[in-house]
Design a protein around this motif. Structure first.
Motif, PDB file in Angstrom:
ATOM      1  N   CYS A   2       0.934  -1.325   0.013  1.00 29.37           N
ATOM      2  CA  CYS A   2       0.083   0.041  -0.173  1.00 29.37           C
ATOM      3  C   CYS A   2       0.673   1.306  -0.190  1.00 29.37           C
ATOM      4  CB  CYS A   2      -0.943   0.180   0.979  1.00 29.37           C
ATOM      5  SG  CYS A   2      -2.256  -1.313   0.977  1.00 29.37           S
ATOM      6  N   ASP A   3       2.192   1.049   0.149  1.00 30.44           N
ATOM      7  CA  ASP A   3       2.963   2.157   0.143  1.00 30.44           C
ATOM      8  C   ASP A   3       3.346   2.518  -1.248  1.00 30.44           C
ATOM      9  OD1 ASP A   3       3.117   2.669   3.046  1.00 30.44           O
ATOM     10  OD2 ASP A   3       4.859   1.696   3.075  1.00 30.44           O
ATOM     11  N   ASP A   4       3.202   1.690  -2.232  1.00 30.12           N
ATOM     12  CA  ASP A   4       3.453   1.962  -3.711  1.00 30.12           C
ATOM     13  C   ASP A   4       2.837   3.073  -4.148  1.00 30.12           C
ATOM     14  OD1 ASP A   4       3.312   1.172  -6.615  1.00 30.12           O
ATOM     15  OD2 ASP A   4       4.872  -0.162  -5.917  1.00 30.12           O
ATOM     16  N   PRO A   5       3.329   3.867  -5.002  1.00 32.46           N
ATOM     17  CA  PRO A   5       2.680   5.193  -5.376  1.00 32.46           C
ATOM     18  C   PRO A   5       1.587   4.730  -6.532  1.00 32.46           C
ATOM     19  CG  PRO A   5       5.127   5.469  -5.766  1.00 32.46           C
ATOM     20  CD  PRO A   5       4.938   3.993  -5.146  1.00 32.46           C
ATOM     21  N   MET A   6       1.485   3.304  -7.035  1.00 33.79           N
ATOM     22  CA  MET A   6       0.630   3.017  -7.904  1.00 33.79           C
ATOM     23  C   MET A   6      -0.757   2.754  -7.156  1.00 33.79           C
ATOM     24  SD  MET A   6       2.704   0.665 -10.674  1.00 33.79           S
ATOM     25  CE  MET A   6       1.207   0.621 -11.888  1.00 33.79           C
ATOM     26  N   LEU A   7      -0.775   2.642  -5.945  1.00 31.38           N
ATOM     27  CA  LEU A   7      -2.066   2.305  -5.387  1.00 31.38           C
ATOM     28  C   LEU A   7      -3.243   2.861  -5.762  1.00 31.38           C
ATOM     29  CD1 LEU A   7      -3.330   0.767  -2.651  1.00 31.38           C
ATOM     30  CD2 LEU A   7      -2.735   2.639  -1.292  1.00 31.38           C
ATOM     31  N   PHE A   8      -3.377   4.278  -5.824  1.00 33.12           N
ATOM     32  CA  PHE A   8      -4.354   4.898  -6.319  1.00 33.12           C
ATOM     33  C   PHE A   8      -4.802   5.210  -7.747  1.00 33.12           C
ATOM     34  CE2 PHE A   8      -2.942   6.940  -2.053  1.00 33.12           C
ATOM     35  CZ  PHE A   8      -4.101   6.598  -1.300  1.00 33.12           C
ATOM     36  N   ASP A   9      -3.932   4.488  -8.361  1.00 30.63           N
ATOM     37  CA  ASP A   9      -4.094   4.289  -9.839  1.00 30.63           C
ATOM     38  C   ASP A   9      -4.745   2.967 -10.225  1.00 30.63           C
ATOM     39  OD1 ASP A   9      -3.028   6.790 -10.350  1.00 30.63           O
ATOM     40  OD2 ASP A   9      -0.999   6.200 -10.395  1.00 30.63           O
ATOM     41  N   CYS A  10      -4.925   2.024  -9.321  1.00 29.96           N
ATOM     42  CA  CYS A  10      -4.985   0.526  -9.809  1.00 29.96           C
ATOM     43  C   CYS A  10      -6.718   0.289  -9.834  1.00 29.96           C
ATOM     44  CB  CYS A  10      -4.492  -0.303  -8.698  1.00 29.96           C
ATOM     45  SG  CYS A  10      -5.151  -0.535  -6.932  1.00 29.96           S
ATOM     46  N   LYS A  11      -7.300   1.236  -9.381  1.00 25.76           N
ATOM     47  CA  LYS A  11      -8.857   1.114  -9.320  1.00 25.76           C
ATOM     48  C   LYS A  11      -9.190   0.410 -10.840  1.00 25.76           C
ATOM     49  CE  LYS A  11     -10.462   3.410  -5.301  1.00 25.76           C
ATOM     50  NZ  LYS A  11     -11.527   4.663  -4.699  1.00 25.76           N
ATOM     51  N   GLY A  12     -10.128  -0.819 -10.782  1.00 29.19           N
ATOM     52  CA  GLY A  12     -10.518  -1.281 -12.237  1.00 29.19           C
ATOM     53  C   GLY A  12      -9.536  -2.426 -12.571  1.00 29.19           C
ATOM     54  N   PHE A  13      -8.270  -2.376 -11.951  1.00 26.73           N
ATOM     55  CA  PHE A  13      -7.327  -3.399 -12.255  1.00 26.73           C
ATOM     56  C   PHE A  13      -6.852  -4.440 -11.247  1.00 26.73           C
ATOM     57  CE2 PHE A  13      -6.931   0.185 -14.919  1.00 26.73           C
ATOM     58  CZ  PHE A  13      -6.499  -0.320 -16.299  1.00 26.73           C
ATOM     59  N   GLU A  14      -7.475  -4.212 -10.122  1.00 26.78           N
ATOM     60  CA  GLU A  14      -7.339  -5.003  -8.750  1.00 26.78           C
ATOM     61  C   GLU A  14      -8.203  -6.258  -9.101  1.00 26.78           C
ATOM     62  OE1 GLU A  14     -10.818  -2.699  -7.313  1.00 26.78           O
ATOM     63  OE2 GLU A  14      -9.060  -2.309  -8.703  1.00 26.78           O
ATOM     64  N   GLY A  15      -7.351  -7.263  -8.543  1.00 27.29           N
ATOM     65  CA  GLY A  15      -8.278  -8.649  -8.384  1.00 27.29           C
ATOM     66  C   GLY A  15      -8.439  -9.075  -7.122  1.00 27.29           C
ATOM     67  N   SER A  16      -8.630 -10.517  -7.036  1.00 21.74           N
ATOM     68  CA  SER A  16      -8.836 -11.147  -5.422  1.00 21.74           C
ATOM     69  C   SER A  16      -7.556 -10.986  -4.833  1.00 21.74           C
ATOM     70  CB  SER A  16      -9.660 -12.320  -5.871  1.00 21.74           C
ATOM     71  OG  SER A  16      -8.851 -13.338  -6.560  1.00 21.74           O
ATOM     72  N   SER A  17      -6.453 -11.435  -5.648  1.00 18.59           N
ATOM     73  CA  SER A  17      -5.153 -11.666  -5.403  1.00 18.59           C
ATOM     74  C   SER A  17      -4.637 -10.169  -4.275  1.00 18.59           C
ATOM     75  CB  SER A  17      -3.915 -12.158  -6.105  1.00 18.59           C
ATOM     76  OG  SER A  17      -4.094 -11.250  -7.236  1.00 18.59           O
TER      77      SER A  17
END
Length: 288
Positions: free
Chosen positions: A196-211
């Protein structure tokens, strides 16, 4: 004549203990907390048979005392109330670190039996409003007895665990517990918060899966609690982190050199170990 179980701390775990222990043999369940909103919620929802804010008023009548406080809170409570337990009382805790708590319990009189416990259950939430009686169903109950712990008290804890729905009871040492929990629980939380510290956290919506959701679920943790848990178990946790960093470095180096054969071998090795481990049980064991 009824016996008395006093549960000190009516948060998520303490509240769930009170609910799960209702109807256990001939025991009355008494909840203790210093928070007025927590006590009000506990009364309105009948979380315990009765509740109060003054531990000193009920400790002297308790046959069993369960400490469901943060680690430092348990240490402080044992020191402050050491002389207020009646002789023969069983005192146990729910803390995720055992060595430090059991060391602190040495302040208790010899007539008081302290047994370190760790219910392997929880959720990512906190507070009594999230407590529920089924919290512990099909989970493990870990028990660290002292050399002078009585067989009767161990048997009593085993019966309480069965009443609350635990799948089994594991007896171990504080040192073994802390080493294993550093691996099975604490490092998993560090992985989650690190992702969750990764800068991409808030760009990942729509790309996040169950893992991704599964990996990061426990990152929304209780900061005060986990600061204490990590700090009190730092030596064991550092050893696990060093091993994890070495494994990550090995995967990174394999990727960097473009050796697909080696990558396939490593993946096959890791996957086979997971299949061999074959962990059955519920998906929701919570942030442990």
């Amino acid at each position: 004549m009824k016996h008395t179980i006093v549960i000190v701390g009516l948060g998520l775990i303490g509240g769930s203990l009170a609910l799960a222990l209702k109807g256990f043999e001939d025991f009355e369940v008494v909840g203790v907390d210093v928070s007025q909103p927590t006590l009000r919620y506990a009364r309105e929802h009948a979380v315990a048979d009765r509740v109060c804010e003054d531990a000193a008023a009920v400790l002297g009548q308790a046959d069993v005392v369960a400490l469901a406080l943060h680690p430092q809170g348990i240490v402080d409570f044992l020191s402050a109330y050491r002389d207020q337990f009646k002789p023969g009382t069983l005192v146990w805790d729910v803390c995720g670190v055992k060595s430090a708590v059991m060391q602190a319990a040495q302040v208790l009189p010899a007539s008081v039996d302290f047994i370190g416990c760790h219910p392997m259950a929880g959720t990512e939430f906190s507070g009594i409003e999230h407590a529920f009686a089924e919290m512990f169903r099909d989970s493990h109950f870990i028990l660290c007895r002292r050399p002078d712990s009585t067989p009767e008290h161990v048997a009593l804890l085993e019966r309480m665990a069965a009443h609350m729905g635990f799948r089994d009871v594991y007896q171990t040492t504080p040192e073994a517990h802390d080493a294993l929990i550093a691996y099975t629980s604490q490092v998993m939380h560090i992985i989650a918060v690190s992702v969750c510290d990764d800068p991409m956290l808030f760009d990942c919506k729509g790309f996040e899966g169950s893992s991704f959701r599964g990996c990061t679920r426990v990152a929304a943790l209780d900061v005060g609690l986990w600061t204490q848990l990590f700090s009190l178990n730092a030596p064991a946790l550092l050893e696990v982190l060093d091993r994890l960093l070495a494994n990550l470095r090995s995967y990174r180096d394999t990727l960097a050199c473009g050796d697909q054969g080696r990558l396939s071998e490593k993946l096959a090795f890791s996957a086979a170990r997971k299949r061999q481990m074959s962990l059955p049980g519920p998906d929701l064991l919570g942030p442990l």
